[in-house]
Scaffold this motif. Structure first.
Motif, PDB file in Angstrom:
ATOM      1  N   ILE A  16       0.794  -1.222  -0.164  1.00 31.55           N
ATOM      2  CA  ILE A  16      -0.145   0.156   0.058  1.00 31.55           C
ATOM      3  C   ILE A  16       0.921   1.081   0.115  1.00 31.55           C
ATOM      4  CG2 ILE A  16      -1.605   1.623   1.350  1.00 31.55           C
ATOM      5  CD1 ILE A  16      -2.962  -1.092   2.512  1.00 31.55           C
TER       6      ILE A  16
ATOM      7  N   VAL B  82       0.324   4.622  -2.425  1.00 31.45           N
ATOM      8  CA  VAL B  82      -0.003   5.694  -1.861  1.00 31.45           C
ATOM      9  C   VAL B  82       0.750   6.816  -2.139  1.00 31.45           C
ATOM     10  CG1 VAL B  82      -0.950   7.155   0.210  1.00 31.45           C
ATOM     11  CG2 VAL B  82      -1.677   4.858  -0.119  1.00 31.45           C
TER      12      VAL B  82
ATOM     13  N   LEU C 168      -6.806  11.746  -0.817  1.00 30.95           N
ATOM     14  CA  LEU C 168      -7.590  10.783   0.135  1.00 30.95           C
ATOM     15  C   LEU C 168      -8.347   9.506  -0.435  1.00 30.95           C
ATOM     16  CD1 LEU C 168      -8.731  10.767   3.424  1.00 30.95           C
ATOM     17  CD2 LEU C 168     -10.884  10.937   1.848  1.00 30.95           C
TER      18      LEU C 168
ATOM     19  N   VAL D 293      -6.030   6.826  -1.197  1.00 27.70           N
ATOM     20  CA  VAL D 293      -5.579   6.123   0.037  1.00 27.70           C
ATOM     21  C   VAL D 293      -6.865   5.201   0.277  1.00 27.70           C
ATOM     22  CG1 VAL D 293      -5.402   6.148   2.790  1.00 27.70           C
ATOM     23  CG2 VAL D 293      -4.382   7.882   1.435  1.00 27.70           C
TER      24      VAL D 293
ATOM     25  N   VAL E  20      -6.537   1.375   0.282  1.00 25.53           N
ATOM     26  CA  VAL E  20      -6.827   0.285   1.361  1.00 25.53           C
ATOM     27  C   VAL E  20      -8.061  -0.739   1.403  1.00 25.53           C
ATOM     28  CG1 VAL E  20      -7.668   0.672   3.771  1.00 25.53           C
ATOM     29  CG2 VAL E  20      -5.902   2.150   3.276  1.00 25.53           C
TER      30      VAL E  20
END
Lengths: 366, 352
Positions: free
Chosen positions: A41, A45, A341, A344, A348
């Motif tokens: 991740i 990101v 955002l 992200v 996730v």
């Protein structure tokens, strides 16, 4: 669980001997898989935040972009230097990265709010819409996909396949506009736009410590009229956004059920005299659902993009609607924050989905 | 008698090599190969795509007015006029003729598709080829970057690119270029992944080895031996991407990041302008541009789907063999829209 695993193994002839080999490694395989997947991740990101930062900044500083025509050159220069946008880009980047790392996405230029506050206020609305859309997608896509597989190459199959392609070919905002024309301004059954009527919104504001998820808040309020009002407002946006994903689910379930119907264990059950309907329901259908879980991860990215358009169509005051507003206002700090955002969230969710897929299907943990 | 006269010329060309070559052309070949429902879908797709191409080609002849025309000899058109003899599909809130905007919009759409596909094909294929052929750290970095970009909502990426390129407002060519490049960035990872996976597979084949032994240079091996064998899946991605390009362009236009109405007609912009009309029950301003998008995307998707089902026996046989979970993902159009790693992993896996 064991029967599911055997069915899975049988579902893919090439992998039939795989579970035996994997089981020797036991749950350690899952642990390291989760860890590696989690660590992946971070670069994702990082790359996205970096890319968005440099791309947005390559057009110049956000203050000039937002206020360019409205201030004199001196005022502009003063504002730019106050905000530190006259420093070297790389220094700004490091600072931005540090801020993002501590959860500070900056302050919006147009309405001077912390981006994180914008995100928490409007994020819940988008979450609510995405969940409704997924519910619609499941409710429509899975049963219809099963039906199409059962009626393979007959007319219901043909109709459903065209329907699935139409779901994809229709832009969400056009689907939304048509739904509005028919059910809101035409038949008048459902409200045209918004998340709730003004009266309901006022009532919801009296709730202390609101979650921002209107349905939850309305239920806590215990007023059945408000609950109904909130649900009525959700129907059209949820259908518009959900149909996009429903088409994907339909096709996936159809192909997978057709696939599992042709496997050895289904053939074996058929030869034992199990009825065709039961074969479909018990033997072929369930293992065909597993790939859906993997696809949900991909659909989240699609839903996020679709949410921007759906929210704009229905004035659903979520992140997407807000993003469109900030784009109009040329407030690029806010845009950058929301986009980062969303990156992200997508990363996730993909992680969570991959882990769930690995828990269910041992073959994933290679 | 008449039949005996006409029969020989029909039979004769069958042995003529030029005619045989014609039959082997991509789409023609698959059209002959298809049967039943499959053929119906392909024919419908080809007809819609053909209609789209013809409309774009002859737009100035077909459209009664210009795309930004507000008045004719009899005075201004008037805003939000319902369909009538002068304006078959009515007029928009801005006072444009809806039919003319819809017809001219096909030109904008096709220009954007062409530019976007040519650019992404070049960049994606080149990167995939180099990355897969040489491997090493460059390969790893490119794969991680492409994976990250790939997993990201494509529309958001296109928005960011549109801001970067044009600052959001655009002239005709600036707008078309901005939209096309925004879409290109979204597409590059798709071509990259496919070509890279094929390259990795092909470079270990014996014929590449022998070319190397004979002394062929890297560039020659890459273009002659690898690239020509790695482009098998490209036509499919091409058609699916063309439809995706239209959706992205419309999405950008809908959010106000497309092309100015005076510069060119664009369906997404028209739908955005029609947003407030819907509330008052005015249907003609939104239905027609929307239908145009749906029909074009439908046509292109049907062609792409059919090509995929017919041209690739690997996918077909895999589907019949039963483990469709990997094979199907790359052909799901909604999946391809944002196919993410899973989608093309499917393609990669079929080669292992």
């Amino acid at each position: 669980m064991t029967t599911a695993a055997t069915e899975l193994a049988a579902g893919d002839p090439a992998q039939e001997d795989a579970p035996a080999a994997r089981s020797r490694r036991g749950s350690g395989g899952l642990g390291s898989y989760v860890l590696v997947r989690f660590l992946l991740i971070i670069p994702t990101v990082f790359i996205l935040v970096t890319t968005v930062f440099f791309l947005m900044r390559s057009t110049g500083d956000p203050i000039t972009a937002a206020l360019g025509g409205r201030l004199t050159a001196e005022e502009l220069a003063q504002r730019v230097s106050e905000a530190g946008y006259d420093r070297p880009l790389f220094v700004q980047y490091l600072e931005y990265l540090g801020n993002v790392f501590t959860g500070d996405f900056g302050t919006t230029l147009s309405d001077r709010r912390p981006v994180t506050e914008v995100l928490t206020t409007f994020g819940t609305a988008t979450l609510e819409l995405a969940v409704y859309a997924l519910v619609v997608a499941f409710a429509v896509g899975i049963p219809l996909g099963r039906l199409a597989a059962y009626a393979r190459d007959r007319w219901p199959d043909a109709v459903l396949r065209v329907f699935a392609i139409l779901c994809y070919a229709t832009p969400v905002f056009f689907a939304g506009l048509v739904l509005k024309l028919v059910f809101a301004s035409g038949l008048g059954w459902l409200p045209v736009a918004g998340r709730a009527s003004t009266r309901a919104e006022i009532e919801l504001q009296f709730l202390d410590d609101p979650t921002g998820i209107y349905l939850v808040d309305a239920l806590r309020l215990g007023d059945s009229e408000v609950v109904l009002d909130v649900l009525e407002h959700a129907v059209l946006p949820a259908v518009a956004l959900g149909l996009l994903t429903a088409g994907v689910f339909l096709r996936l379930v159809r192909t997978n059920v057709i696939g599992t119907l042709g496997t050895g264990y289904v053939e074996a059950a058929r030869s034992r005299g199990v009825a065709e309907r039961r074969l479909l329901r018990k033997h072929a259908y369930r293992p065909a659902l597993i790939p859906i879980i993997t696809v949900i991860g991909l659909q989240v990215a699609l839903l996020m993009g679709g949410a921007v358009l759906t929210e704009t169509t229905f004035e659903w005051k979520g992140l997407g609607f807000q993003l469109a507003q900030y784009l109009q206002a040329r407030d690029f700090v806010a845009v950058q924050g929301i986009v980062a955002l969303l990156a992200v969230i997508v990363a996730v969710t993909n992680f969570v989905v991959d882990v769930i897929a690995a828990l269910i299907d041992p073959r994933v943990r290679y | 008698m008449a039949t005996s006269v006409t029969a020989p010329p029909e039979d004769a060309p069958r042995t003529d090599p030029s005619r045989r070559g014609w039959r082997r052309l991509p789409v023609v070949h698959q059209l002959r190969q298809s049967v039943g429902l499959q053929r119906g879908m392909l024919v419908a797709g080809l007809m819609l795509t053909g209609l789209f191409l013809l409309t774009a080609l002859f737009a100035p002849l077909l459209a009664p007015y210009g795309h930004a025309q507000l008045r004719d000899a009899d005075g201004p058109f008037g805003a939000q006029q319902p369909p009538s003899a002068e304006h078959w599909l009515g007029t928009t809130v801005g006072g444009y003729d809806v039919l003319s905007r819809v017809v001219h919009g096909s030109r904008t759409a096709i220009l954007v598709i062409l530019v976007a596909i040519v650019l992404s094909l070049f960049a994606g294929v080149l990167l995939g080829l180099v990355s897969g052929y040489f491997g090493g750290w460059l390969d790893r970095v490119l794969v991680v970057v492409c994976d990250a970009v790939y997993a990201f909502p494509s529309l958001l990426l296109a928005i960011v690119m549109a801001i970067v390129i044009s600052g959001g407002q655009s002239s005709l060519f600036g707008g078309i270029l901005a939209a096309a490049i925004s879409i290109t960035v979204v597409f590059i990872p798709q071509y990259f992944r496919v070509v890279r996976a094929e390259t990795v597979r092909i470079k270990n084949e014996a014929f590449v080895e022998s070319a190397r032994v004979v002394g062929a240079g890297h560039w020659r091996i890459m273009t002659r031996h690898v690239l020509r064998n790695a482009t098998r899946t490209l036509p499919l991605i091409l058609t699916l991407n063309a439809s995706e390009a239209i959706l992205t362009l419309a999405g950008l236009g809908f959010l106000g990041f497309g092309i100015e109405p005076t510069a060119a007609a664009e369906w997404g912009y028209d739908l955005n302008a029609a947003l407030s009309d819907v509330t008052s029950g005015i249907w003609w301003t939104s239905i027609f541009p929307g239908l145009a998008i749906v029909l074009v995307v439908l046509g292109l998707t049907l062609v792409g789907e059919s090509l995929n089902d017919l041209a690739d026996p690997r996918l077909r046989s895999r589907r019949a063999a039963g483990s469709a979970d990997t094979a199907e993902t790359p052909v799901v159009p909604g999946g391809a829209l944002d196919a993410g790693p899973g989608g093309l992993d499917g393609i990669e896996e079929t080669h292992r």
